[in-house]
Design a protein around this motif. Structure first.
Motif, short mmCIF file in Angstrom:
data_model
loop_
_atom_site.label_atom_id
_atom_site.label_comp_id
_atom_site.label_asym_id
_atom_site.label_seq_id
_atom_site.Cartn_x
_atom_site.Cartn_y
_atom_site.Cartn_z
N UNK A 1 61.53 -3.65 51.03
CA UNK A 1 61.88 -5.01 50.60
C UNK A 1 61.21 -5.32 49.27
N UNK A 2 59.94 -4.92 49.14
CA UNK A 2 59.24 -5.12 47.87
C UNK A 2 59.87 -4.33 46.74
N UNK A 3 60.26 -3.09 47.02
CA UNK A 3 60.89 -2.26 45.99
C UNK A 3 62.22 -2.86 45.56
N UNK A 4 63.03 -3.29 46.54
CA UNK A 4 64.34 -3.87 46.22
C UNK A 4 64.20 -5.11 45.35
N UNK A 5 63.24 -5.97 45.70
CA UNK A 5 63.03 -7.19 44.91
C UNK A 5 62.54 -6.86 43.51
N UNK A 6 61.67 -5.85 43.40
CA UNK A 6 61.14 -5.47 42.09
C UNK A 6 62.23 -4.84 41.22
N UNK A 7 63.14 -4.08 41.85
CA UNK A 7 64.21 -3.45 41.07
C UNK A 7 65.20 -4.49 40.55
N UNK A 8 65.35 -5.60 41.27
CA UNK A 8 66.15 -6.71 40.73
C UNK A 8 65.50 -7.24 39.47
N UNK B 1 57.36 2.31 37.27
CA UNK B 1 56.15 1.51 37.46
C UNK B 1 56.47 0.19 38.16
N UNK B 2 57.59 -0.42 37.81
CA UNK B 2 58.01 -1.67 38.47
C UNK B 2 58.26 -1.43 39.96
N UNK C 1 56.49 -1.81 45.65
CA UNK C 1 56.09 -1.18 46.92
C UNK C 1 54.74 -1.69 47.38
N UNK C 2 53.77 -1.77 46.46
CA UNK C 2 52.44 -2.25 46.85
C UNK C 2 52.44 -3.74 47.20
#
Length: 306
Positions: A69-76, A190-191, A196-197
């Motif tokens: 979920x964190x990765x998906x939001x960051x990729x947006x 990096x994003x 992820x973190x």
């Protein structure tokens, strides 16, 4: 368990989500990207982690769901800022608002439901040692993951070619591009790591810190994580020390309330944010300290000229 041991345990618990979120943002900023959407990514990780754990009965599946979920939001955020070249500050704020609103919608059916707690590590004999047993050998797995990530980030940034490329992109993206490095791809990676973190930090809140879903349960921790990166002057070791310092301030306020100290509870609850402001003021008054290790291309968009 002695009172001092209990205090140290709660400080570690309060500090871990700050460390997880901040260590990812440190990598993001070292690549030259300023992501103000940590709060939104954390809260999305918290709600998705809780939902997955509640539905499946597995806390580890909750951790995995929170990470994605964190990765998906960051990729947006990455799509908007690195591909569509929107303003990084405005986009980060929008991601935070989106995360807070969307998490409230997703979590509306999970309010008040029992959570699934991520179990602590238990090592025979070692976990039962007096004083150091629970502190060192009896923490939950995400505490150890946060420490491993901090050590790993420090090593990668300072002693590997990958870290050199990340720092080169953050320092001068035009020169890095001229040398043949794929600036946008590096920043996307990096994003995603920062997302992820942040997702892990959110999972910690809903699966360890308070195993339940409460709307807006991040309570500004994402903003404190952002301040920690500046406070640490972009150095992982200082970041870890700062995270535990701020976690200690957070717990100090809670213990003071429990002891009935004659100070308004609202003031005690604001101590972490007051400490954040004071730290930033101190750093900003020292120009050399505020500029040291600051990525020169931080917050600047990059458009390849060829």
């Amino acid at each position: 368990m002695s009172p001092y041991e209990a205090i140290l345990l709660t400080i570690i618990t309060a500090s871990t989500p700050l460390l997880l979120a901040a260590i990812g943002e440190l990598v993001v900023e070292r690549s030259g990207v300023l992501n103000l959407g940590i709060e939104g990514m954390m809260v999305m990780g918290a709600v998705c982690g809780f939902a997955a754990a509640h539905v499946t009965g597995s806390a580890w599946l909750g951790v995995i769901a929170a990470t994605f979920a964190g990765i998906a939001t960051s990729l947006l955020f990455g799509l908007l800022t690195q591909t569509l070249m929107t303003n990084q500050v405005a986009t980060g704020l929008a991601i935070t608002l989106l995360g807070l609103g969307l998490s409230g919608l997703i979590g509306s059916g999970f309010v008040g439901l029992p959570g699934v707690k991520l179990a602590n590590v238990s090592i025979p004999w070692l976990s039962d040692l007096p004083y150091v047993g629970r502190l060192v050998f009896g923490q939950d797995p995400l505490v150890y993951i946060s420490i491993a990530l901090t050590v790993g980030v420090a090593y990668v940034l300072n002693h590997t070619r990958v870290g050199l490329i990340i720092r080169a992109v953050g320092q001068n993206h035009a020169s890095a591009h001229a040398l043949g490095y794929r600036v946008i791809a590096v920043r996307y990676a990096c994003i995603a790591f920062g997302g992820a973190t942040s997702g892990l930090a959110g999972a910690y809140l809903s699966l360890v810190y308070t195993p339940q879903w409460i709307e807006n349960m991040t309570a500004g921790r994402g903003w404190i994580a952002l301040a920690l990166v500046v406070f640490s002057t972009w150095l992982p070791a200082r970041l870890a020390a700062g995270a535990y310092l701020f976690g200690g301030v957070w717990i100090l306020g809670l213990y003071a309330q429990g002891m009935g100290v004659g100070i308004p509870s609202q003031l005690l609850s604001s101590l972490p944010y007051v400490a954040t402001i004071l730290a930033l003021v101190i750093i900003s008054t020292n120009r050399r300290l505020s500029l040291i290790n600051t990525p020169a291309s931080l917050g600047q968009g990059f458009v390849p000229d060829r």
